[in-house]
Design a protein around this motif. Structure first.
Motif, mmCIF file in Angstrom:
data_model
loop_
_atom_site.group_PDB
_atom_site.id
_atom_site.type_symbol
_atom_site.label_atom_id
_atom_site.label_comp_id
_atom_site.label_asym_id
_atom_site.label_seq_id
_atom_site.Cartn_x
_atom_site.Cartn_y
_atom_site.Cartn_z
ATOM 1 N N ILE A 107 -8.414 -1.818 -0.170
ATOM 2 C CA ILE A 107 -7.750 -0.835 -1.022
ATOM 3 C C ILE A 107 -8.757 -0.260 -2.008
ATOM 4 C CG2 ILE A 107 -6.004 -0.562 -2.828
ATOM 5 C CD1 ILE A 107 -4.439 -2.803 -1.482
ATOM 6 N N GLY A 108 -8.647 1.055 -2.233
ATOM 7 C CA GLY A 108 -9.445 1.669 -3.285
ATOM 8 C C GLY A 108 -10.742 2.250 -2.773
ATOM 9 N N ASP A 109 -11.433 2.892 -3.679
ATOM 10 C CA ASP A 109 -12.679 3.568 -3.355
ATOM 11 C C ASP A 109 -13.810 2.566 -3.576
ATOM 12 O OD1 ASP A 109 -14.535 5.424 -2.781
ATOM 13 O OD2 ASP A 109 -14.484 6.385 -4.758
ATOM 14 N N VAL A 110 -14.003 1.712 -2.601
ATOM 15 C CA VAL A 110 -14.919 0.578 -2.761
ATOM 16 C C VAL A 110 -16.028 0.638 -1.727
ATOM 17 C CG1 VAL A 110 -13.185 -0.967 -3.731
ATOM 18 C CG2 VAL A 110 -13.414 -0.754 -1.245
ATOM 19 N N PRO A 155 -4.129 -2.985 -7.978
ATOM 20 C CA PRO A 155 -4.952 -3.426 -6.846
ATOM 21 C C PRO A 155 -6.210 -4.173 -7.288
ATOM 22 C CG PRO A 155 -5.160 -1.046 -7.158
ATOM 23 C CD PRO A 155 -4.078 -1.504 -8.090
ATOM 24 N N THR A 163 -9.374 -4.425 -6.361
ATOM 25 C CA THR A 163 -10.376 -3.805 -5.479
ATOM 26 C C THR A 163 -11.623 -4.677 -5.337
ATOM 27 O OG1 THR A 163 -11.162 -2.563 -7.382
ATOM 28 C CG2 THR A 163 -9.623 -1.451 -5.929
ATOM 29 N N GLU A 164 -11.815 -5.574 -6.293
ATOM 30 C CA GLU A 164 -13.010 -6.441 -6.225
ATOM 31 C C GLU A 164 -12.940 -7.434 -5.071
ATOM 32 O OE1 GLU A 164 -10.981 -6.080 -8.782
ATOM 33 O OE2 GLU A 164 -12.072 -5.817 -10.676
ATOM 34 N N ARG A 204 0.807 -1.216 0.000
ATOM 35 C CA ARG A 204 0.000 0.000 0.000
ATOM 36 C C ARG A 204 0.845 1.274 0.000
ATOM 37 N NH1 ARG A 204 -4.501 -0.146 4.552
ATOM 38 N NH2 ARG A 204 -2.698 -1.168 5.442
ATOM 39 N N ASP A 211 2.946 0.285 -5.733
ATOM 40 C CA ASP A 211 1.895 0.201 -6.742
ATOM 41 C C ASP A 211 2.504 0.355 -8.134
ATOM 42 O OD1 ASP A 211 -1.045 0.280 -7.548
ATOM 43 O OD2 ASP A 211 -0.315 2.191 -8.364
#
Ligand SMILES: NC(=O)c1ccc[n+]([C@@H]2O[C@H](COP(=O)([O-])OP(=O)(O)OC[C@H]3O[C@@H](n4cnc5c(N)ncnc54)[C@H](O)[C@@H]3O)[C@@H](O)[C@H]2O)c1
Ligand SMILES: NC(=O)c1ccc[n+]([C@@H]2O[C@H](COP(=O)([O-])OP(=O)(O)OC[C@H]3O[C@@H](n4cnc5c(N)ncnc54)[C@H](O)[C@@H]3O)[C@@H](O)[C@H]2O)c1
Ligand SMILES: NC(=O)c1ccc[n+]([C@@H]2O[C@H](COP(=O)([O-])OP(=O)(O)OC[C@H]3O[C@@H](n4cnc5c(N)ncnc54)[C@H](O)[C@@H]3O)[C@@H](O)[C@H]2O)c1
Ligand SMILES: NC(=O)c1ccc[n+]([C@@H]2O[C@H](COP(=O)([O-])OP(=O)(O)OC[C@H]3O[C@@H](n4cnc5c(N)ncnc54)[C@H](O)[C@@H]3O)[C@@H](O)[C@H]2O)c1
Ligand code: NA
Ligand code: NA
Lengths: 379, 379, 379, 379
Positions: C355-358, C343, C345-346, C191, C196
């Motif tokens: 991680i991520g805008d989830v 990443p 994210t799913e 992270r 990344d």
């Protein structure tokens, strides 16, 4: 036998709930639920009636008592209709409240506090006064020689020093004014050898510390249960979530430590060993005066088999504390009348952290209390 | 002072756990955790040592004891390594087990049961035998005159009648064989005037009913706490979820009613009034020997403010019961030796539904027990 | 499609439980209970079968795997009979474990770690390797420029510097070795913008952070429930009591802070505001691998009426984590094969702090996961 | 778009709380906390504003609405100051309440009920009326042919028969009067093929059954959580303790069975199998409108390791139900306007026992609801 109750922290939640309740009882509008001294085994003429208690006290703030009572009504701590019903009597009590003086030396402050107590007794023609500390919990003070020897304490005060925390200064003033003293908080209060000497010198009784109202109360019956069953308590962990003024204060590190220690002591004392785990206090403003405590007890049984018990306690702290304040006022007054002086160890039933080498199981404390009351002379 | 313990229901969970445990203790492989008579206040030479107890018993099934012990090991009720370690001793106990005879009249059955007990005592040269009922809970029987008068009972038995439930027949056989009798179940057992008369005639003591192992144990300390604090308990509701053989049986309406009544009695007795609410027992096969009980107590405090407490108890029933069975064997044997006969009301500490007009608060029961043990003659 | 699973912290509880379980599944001795990828909606040929996963890994200690598995057996985390049954296979895995080198520069360490991973893949002829961090939780590192820019990071490493916490060094080594990386802990891992960039450069996917196994899992369904019902959550307080190696570490201030923050995030994200209250982690050695979490949610309903909900969760942490580790190995491997990089994210469904805008609600995360799996190419 | 809300059981707790709340919202004195249709994802101009809902209804008793509202105020279900503030508006609603006629045939009663609804619409110039059943839960009726065929039903009614339970007669009257119908209770209501036919014939929508307000709501998010994690739920047992008028009724065997069945259905539907255990409802008068539900979930994880979760829910039933009644009024009215007829399966989110073959997980129900609202035409 007229008894004055002088509350230190008189404008706080516990104090106000106590006064509203006593006035409502006097008016015949409420039952003495939660008053231990009204239990059939204790009730009797040795104690001054609740209805005849007369209230006064000190505080550092000047919030109007009626306003505080209203707030408690809105918060569900006392029924709003009772607040309305005792409004006039509460206004009369307001006349008996005094502000803690600021700016002087501790010797001057103590003299002023004592003068307020004496004036209260004289003005209202009271037989005796019980000072009860229900003010904000303090941090534990650093030990110093003046705490141990009454002469040193008097010398340091005379020299303009500030050797005492506020709760102990209140105890000093009480004894000076010829009043008994009860500490309902975990603060130091009269629990210093120098003040014990003063109490004995002035022939006055005192009691404390820290009213046992919630989680610790439950611990004081569950721990003996595990002990008597010879079950091995492996860990006992707890979390106390509370709001209100008291909660905000207890969340600060000093008072928190004072309180948490006082809460685990019952375990070591009744089990004979210290299980793993801690009791935490956490401030959650939104919970207001209603506290939730959760405890997890893990224990081993026969052949080591592991078991557990959990409990949650959802209590209104001020409503649990207030009737005990009235009980303690009655008991300390009667003890004073009976000529008792020094620590009233028989009142351990009421405290998380009782003074003296006393049992910590609630039931043995009950036996002590019953015997104590039975031995008091009739009024 | 050699004591035989004759278990009715000897192949059940409680019985097997008791025996595995006693054998493991004798072998020095386990601690007497959960054994009340090993509490420092009670320990002493007045009681026969656990290690010297000798086991035998009746059952209606013939499952092999070793197999039952293994099953309990897999279920986490006893440590598998202890089961393995005591295998040989357990095989020796197997020799002392007898099957309840079927087909005869009750008089014939009683005679056969008594003969088994006598043979056990004689063959093993035991000083005395305690019969302890740990068999399946029965429904309460219809009352009949033969339950009240010993003469009527003898006449009805002599006439080929079947006036007694199995637990009472076991008590009858015990007394006939000169053995004391303890009922660990809620069944009728010796709790009939006719059997009380028989116990007195034969100079034998008896005790019961219904071992207090879980939720009721907790109630017996919490209810006095509320009472002493003069708090008004408004409702007390509980749910007991349990599996195992005992659970399956208790889920049937007759035994369920017997058990539930026995579980609420402590409230009325210690509070002085009956709060709303019930205690339910529900069978959940999957939970096996581990029971979860949940209770909700709602109460009113000062000025009627409402509060509540919940607890969950996750206990292994057989592991809680087994050490008490050993305690009761020791205590009944010592009482027998001391010449006590009739009901041992001082053993109320152990029972949900104690015989006699005794206190229901655990702490007062503890005091009774301690005094009782202190008064027993040294062995 | 043969997949290697390289566990960082390979001798810890989670790692060992994962391996024992996978081997028991392969041997047909256990069901894949708790394996999300075996849910009917996800099961299919796009993922490498659990039975075909091959294990290796790093650790800083050298405890024997078989011994660790036995300890877990005694503690009730895995059935002892399964530990016995897979002993031989576990001994084979032991051959694939390597010790983290000490003493060199971070650049040297990273190279050695990467070489171990590459050797594992080559020696066993694996198609690809997933590195999963299940080692001790670290404190959060101080931010520094080398975390942000890959060039700066490489320069600092080349210069003999130590810019990375261990978990990030492991990610660096993984990417260098051509392996995907999953962080099951709250540590920093991949992270960092610099890492990344490295993942994208090497066309490798990664996922994290902090496996969602207990209390946070429950929060991730309850918080959306309150949100959808438009109820106002006023406070949400929790206490996590846990023992075991992980518990001891999380009790130290650095890791504790990392973990607690990760546990409250779901509330703000799903409710849209931050209720009062905290989540505390407390170490109670005696609880071992079984954790108890208790949460109190107080909320306001229609017209402001106050209500509350409490829950207790008694889970075995390693048993909850292990099947997810297997799931993540399968999913990361399939994603790698499908050419995904950056990443994943799913996979938010699996993590406390994805991680991520989830989405943070479990159900929306489930939908994401299902769609993701449906889109994977058949093997 | 003016909408009338005709409440069957208009003088009950749920009805009164709904009306007091809607009037307080209209007066700008309260927030729509607990109103699902005010969630940001649903809010919009497709639905009639709460402030514009107009109330009327039937009841079998004649208690004054103002008095009922006051009682609810004292019980803490609604804030007393809001009751005082809407007194005048409530008096206006009182004018719209009618008593269910007694003594006639069911055909005559239905005609009278329908006439009351029509008169309400016409007198107040409403665009449409939604009839919502919030009356006492009935026992399930015996099946009969007239429930299946509309012709048979009409014939039996015409012949002076009494084929319908009260809730279904109310639905019959609603459809006859051109009003949509929602059943917030577990009673039969419109859930009969004959009434479904009538709804389609009259082009009217309907919805139900049994408002999902407490324990079942929680189940509908926890059960999918266990399912998605592929954990094996072994038992799920619950106890609902409730007082109030609804509690007293639900304690009687018929309604109790109807309710308990409706409460366990969500488990089988979301898990795909039926775990052991039951949900019990028990009446505890003292708890009043505040219900406590406790559930124990025991489950198996990886390799069969056993874990458990408990929760307690302390909710005010009427305060949880009332905003949903307002939601359902808005949604049914908008559906009616949009020309929908037959069962509104998209409203499954609101019900314990939703009509149709719909998902039982709350989150999928939320998705359905959101899509439904998004598809409604703007007003
Ligand atoms: N409520 C319970 O169950 C319970 C139980 C045990 C102990 N206590 C203790 O009782 C005390 C009072 O609790 P509360 O809830 O009423 O708190 P509170 O904050 O409502 O009231 C405390 C009052 O003390 C006053 N005060 C502060 N310093 C003072 C000083 N030096 N001299 C005089 N007054 C002073 C404050 O102005 C305030 O009015 C606390 O110390 C608390 O820890 C309460
Ligand atoms: N475990 C506890 O905490 C606890 C507490 C109080 C009371 N009890 C009571 O103890 C008893 C035993 O419990 P358990 O869990 O061992 O049950 P269990 O079902 O495992 O064992 C009962 C045994 O009694 C036998 N039995 C049945 N009828 C008999 C008869 N007429 N004569 C002789 N044997 C007979 C059965 O075959 C069985 O082996 C139950 O009545 C239970 O209610 C248990
Ligand atoms: N079990 C759960 O439910 C759960 C959930 C989320 C996250 N986690 C995280 O998973 C991790 C593992 O948990 P555990 O219970 O197995 O802990 P553990 O203490 O049993 O195992 C950790 C292992 O990591 C090793 N290790 C430490 N530093 C290392 C390093 N630099 N490189 C390689 N190995 C190193 C240790 O020697 C040990 O063997 C923890 O960080 C924990 O917070 C666990
Ligand atoms: N409150 C909740 O959370 C909730 C959730 C789901 C369902 N429900 C259901 O909502 C209903 C109402 O609950 P409540 O708490 O308001 O009950 P309540 O007892 O306060 O009110 C019911 C009202 O219905 C009236 N009534 C009875 N029979 C009638 C009839 N045939 N026609 C017209 N009116 C009749 C009664 O006189 C009473 O005024 C119950 O059936 C309950 O099961 C409530
Ligand atoms: Na609880
Ligand atoms: Na609980």
């Amino acid at each position: 036998m007229s008894t004055g109750v002088w509350l230190v922290g008189a404008r706080g939640s516990v104090a106000t709930t106590s006064m509203v309740g006593a006035l409502a009882l006097r008016a015949g509008l409420a039952e003495p639920t939660g008053c231990v001294t009204e239990h059939p085994d204790l009730r009797g003429s040795a104690l001054p009636p609740i209805a005849e208690l007369v209230f006064g006290g000190h505080d550092v703030v000047t919030t109007c008592l009626a306003k505080k009572a209203e707030t408690l009504g809105e918060a569900g701590v006392v029924p709003p209709r009772l607040v309305a019903a005792v409004a006039e009597d509460l206004a009369a009590v307001e006349e008996n409240l005094r502000t803690v003086p600021v700016g002087g030396t501790q010797a001057e402050t103590a003299a002023a506090l004592a003068a307020d107590i004496t004036a209260f007794r004289d003005r209202l023609g009271l037989d005796r006064v019980v000072v009860i500390n229900v003010s904000t919990t303090e941090s534990l003070p650093e030990p110093r020689p003046a705490h141990t020897e009454l002469d040193l304490l008097r010398a340091e005060l005379a020299g303009g020093g500030s050797p005492l925390p506020a709760s102990s200064l209140a105890a000093y003033a009480a004894f000076t004014a010829g009043a008994s003293y009860v500490d309902f908080t975990p603060s130091t209060g009269a629990r210093l050898p120098a003040l014990d000497a003063l109490a004995r010198e002035t022939h006055l009784p005192y009691a404390g510390h820290d009213g046992k109202t919630g989680e610790t109360l439950v611990k004081s019956v569950l721990a003996p249960m595990f002990a008597h069953r010879n079950l091995a308590v492996r860990s006992w962990s707890g979390l106390n979530l509370l709001g209100g003024g008291d909660g905000a204060n207890l969340a600060s590190p000093g008072p928190n430590a004072a309180k948490s220690a006082s809460k685990q002591r019952v375990l070591a004392e009744t089990l004979g060993y210290e299980p793993q785990g801690n009791t935490r206090i956490e401030y959650v403003d939104d919970l207001g005066d209603f506290k939730t405590a959760w405890d997890l007890v893990s224990f081993a049984g026969f052949l080591g088999v592991r078991m557990r018990m959990e409990f949650s306690w959802h209590g209104c702290d001020s409503a649990l504390a207030a009737p005990l304040v009235l009980d303690l006022a009655r008991l300390a007054s009667a003890a004073h009348r009976a000529g008792r002086h020094g620590p009233l160890t028989e009142l351990a039933f009421f405290f998380k952290d009782p003074i003296g080498d006393v049992p910590h199981g609630l039931s043995e404390q009950w036996d002590l209390l019953r015997t104590f009351v039975a031995g008091l002379p009739e009024a």
